[in-house]
Scaffold this active site. Structure first.
Site, mmCIF file in Angstrom:
data_model
loop_
_atom_site.group_PDB
_atom_site.id
_atom_site.type_symbol
_atom_site.label_atom_id
_atom_site.label_comp_id
_atom_site.label_asym_id
_atom_site.label_seq_id
_atom_site.Cartn_x
_atom_site.Cartn_y
_atom_site.Cartn_z
ATOM 1 N N GLY A 1 2.489 2.343 -2.935
ATOM 2 C CA GLY A 1 2.702 2.823 -4.303
ATOM 3 C C GLY A 1 3.378 1.792 -5.193
ATOM 4 N N HIS B 1 7.618 -7.647 -1.663
ATOM 5 C CA HIS B 1 7.376 -6.944 -0.397
ATOM 6 C C HIS B 1 8.306 -7.480 0.699
ATOM 7 C CE1 HIS B 1 3.909 -4.871 -1.908
ATOM 8 N NE2 HIS B 1 3.107 -5.911 -1.930
ATOM 9 N N LYS C 1 -7.821 6.276 -4.544
ATOM 10 C CA LYS C 1 -7.822 7.727 -4.736
ATOM 11 C C LYS C 1 -6.484 8.232 -5.263
ATOM 12 C CE LYS C 1 -11.054 9.778 -1.451
ATOM 13 N NZ LYS C 1 -11.110 10.513 -0.178
ATOM 14 N N GLY C 2 -5.423 7.625 -4.765
ATOM 15 C CA GLY C 2 -4.082 8.017 -5.221
ATOM 16 C C GLY C 2 -3.717 9.443 -4.862
ATOM 17 N N LYS D 1 0.794 -1.248 0.000
ATOM 18 C CA LYS D 1 0.000 0.000 0.000
ATOM 19 C C LYS D 1 0.821 1.291 0.000
ATOM 20 C CE LYS D 1 -3.169 -1.259 -0.788
ATOM 21 N NZ LYS D 1 -3.265 -2.056 -2.069
ATOM 22 N N SER E 1 -4.995 3.382 3.333
ATOM 23 C CA SER E 1 -5.088 2.617 2.088
ATOM 24 C C SER E 1 -5.318 1.128 2.376
ATOM 25 C CB SER E 1 -3.794 2.818 1.289
ATOM 26 O OG SER E 1 -3.887 2.232 0.029
HETATM 27 P P1 A3P Z 1 -4.895 4.914 -1.905
HETATM 28 O O1 A3P Z 1 -5.599 3.749 -1.292
HETATM 29 O O2 A3P Z 1 -4.429 5.910 -0.900
HETATM 30 O O3 A3P Z 1 -5.659 5.536 -3.009
HETATM 31 P P2 A3P Z 1 0.024 -0.454 -3.673
HETATM 32 O O4 A3P Z 1 0.155 -0.350 -5.145
HETATM 33 O O5 A3P Z 1 1.360 -0.524 -2.978
HETATM 34 O O6 A3P Z 1 -0.913 -1.524 -3.292
HETATM 35 O O7 A3P Z 1 -0.569 0.918 -3.152
HETATM 36 C C1 A3P Z 1 -1.888 1.263 -3.476
HETATM 37 C C2 A3P Z 1 -2.028 2.753 -3.335
HETATM 38 O O8 A3P Z 1 -1.405 3.411 -4.456
HETATM 39 C C3 A3P Z 1 -3.495 3.177 -3.387
HETATM 40 O O9 A3P Z 1 -3.553 4.351 -2.578
HETATM 41 C C4 A3P Z 1 -3.686 3.479 -4.854
HETATM 42 O O10 A3P Z 1 -4.804 4.279 -5.135
HETATM 43 C C5 A3P Z 1 -2.370 4.180 -5.159
HETATM 44 N N1 A3P Z 1 -2.032 4.163 -6.595
HETATM 45 C C6 A3P Z 1 -2.171 3.137 -7.477
HETATM 46 N N2 A3P Z 1 -1.764 3.518 -8.691
HETATM 47 C C7 A3P Z 1 -1.361 4.799 -8.593
HETATM 48 C C8 A3P Z 1 -0.847 5.747 -9.538
HETATM 49 N N3 A3P Z 1 -0.694 5.435 -10.798
HETATM 50 N N4 A3P Z 1 -0.546 6.992 -9.074
HETATM 51 C C9 A3P Z 1 -0.699 7.311 -7.777
HETATM 52 N N5 A3P Z 1 -1.194 6.465 -6.841
HETATM 53 C C10 A3P Z 1 -1.520 5.214 -7.246
#
Ligand code: A3P
Length: 317
Positions: free
Chosen positions: A72, A132, A282-283, A70, A162
């Site tokens: 990025g 991870h 939401k990102g 979570k 997240s």
């Molecule tokens: P949020 O839940 O805060 O929106 P991971 O990829 O490590 O599982 O992390 C997921 C988080 O990254 C989520 O955050 C997701 O929305 C965000 N995310 C996924 N793709 C993204 C992108 N292209 N740019 C920015 N944030 C992104």
């Protein structure tokens, strides 16, 4: 039963477990899931980590994308894939519809190492893979070979927020209070978030040519310089010509939240366990203020202060 679970049954049975969460066991200082986590495979379980430690052989040209869940990971996968494959998959408008990132998920473009599918055929990753696994538990050949490691971190408040949403989407909802409690004590999948970050942070200081440490918030604030930094680090820097022809901006747009979110909407759930849109919510930076209480925020800040004491490190905000 999965051969891997069977192979490490005895070793896992000796690991400390926890009454509050029977699925977790402590391995090399971090809590991990054991047995079958999803889909009757050992994917993302401690047994796969053990198998990778025993069997995986890194190549000097490999690039490993590392992160705590979570933070990025999906974004880093997309950016790295687009950067490393930009001569093969052009970024020009005419050819863009054929770019893999517009039809398949970043998780299919860049596989996670800790799956049985990867273990059975590591070469299909084509030298770009993600994990991870905490730094201290990485297979030794990753540490000793000339390969590159990129780590992405994010501020813990947004990570918890997240995570909490992710579990709701997975149909395994957890009360925010309970999630907060477990996260603060490092009792989540892949263990203490802070220890995970600090492990890679210290490695990046000790081996700056080998470990690149990125922050989600910096990627948001200044994607251009972060993407250039990433490209240079993975051995594929932008040429002077590319700097002027908009290649950097094209990659940022292609891998932008809106674009990927749209491309992965209603993602096919064929043989996969998770549908692709689960990784996009939401990102944004700072969404935690909409969910966490003042007390939770204070506690997380306090843990950060204690854990990072003596380190020249701060989370992005
Ligand atoms: P949020 O839940 O805060 O929106 P991971 O990829 O490590 O599982 O992390 C997921 C988080 O990254 C989520 O955050 C997701 O929305 C965000 N995310 C996924 N793709 C993204 C992108 N292209 N740019 C920015 N944030 C992104």
């Amino acid at each position: 039963m999965s051969i891997i679970v069977e192979r490490y049954k005895d070793k896992v049975s000796t690991l400390p477990t926890n009454d509050e969460n029977q699925n977790l066991c402590m391995y090399e200082g971090f809590w991990h899931v054991h047995g079958f986590y999803i889909n009757s495979k050992a994917d993302f379980c401690v047994e796969v980590i053990m198998a990778l430690q025993d069997d995986f052989q890194a190549q000097p040209t490999d690039v490993f994308l590392t992160s705590h869940p979570k933070t990025g990971t999906t974004w880093l996968k997309a950016l790295s894939f687009a950067i490393l494959n930009r001569s093969k998959f052009k970024l020009d408008l005419g050819s863009l519809p054929h770019h893999p990132l517009l039809t398949i998920s970043p998780h299919d473009c860049v596989p996670f190492m800790e799956t049985e599918a990867f273990l059975n055929n590591p070469s299909y990753a084509n030298g770009l893979m993600a994990t991870h696994i905490p730094y201290t538990s990485l297979p030794k050949s990753i540490i000793s070979s000339d390969c590159r490691i990129v780590y992405v971190c994010r501020n813990p408040k947004d990570v918890l927020t997240s995570y909490w949403h992710f579990f709701r989407k997975l149909n395994t909802p957890i009360k925010l209070d309970d999630g907060f409690e477990l996260f603060s004590r490092g009792m989540n999948h892949y263990g203490s978030f802070w220890d995970h970050v600090i492990g890679y942070y210290k490695a990046s200081l000790e081996h700056p040519d080998k470990v690149l440490f990125l922050k989600y918030e910096d990627l948001k604030k200044d994607p251009e310089s972060e993407v250039k930094k990433l490209a240079k680090f993975v051995g594929n820097p932008f040429t002077e010509e590319e700097k002027y022809d908009g290649s950097v901006q094209k990659i940022i747009k292609l891998c932008g939240f809106e674009n990927l979110c749209e491309a992965n909407k209603g993602g096919e759930q064929t043989s996969k366990v998770l549908s692709d849109d689960i990784y996009f919510r939401k990102g944004v930076v700072g969404d935690s203020v909409n969910y966490l209480t003042t007390e939770m925020i204070q506690t997380l800040d306090k843990i950060t202060k204690e854990k990072c004491d003596g380190l020249d490190f701060s989370f992005g905000a």
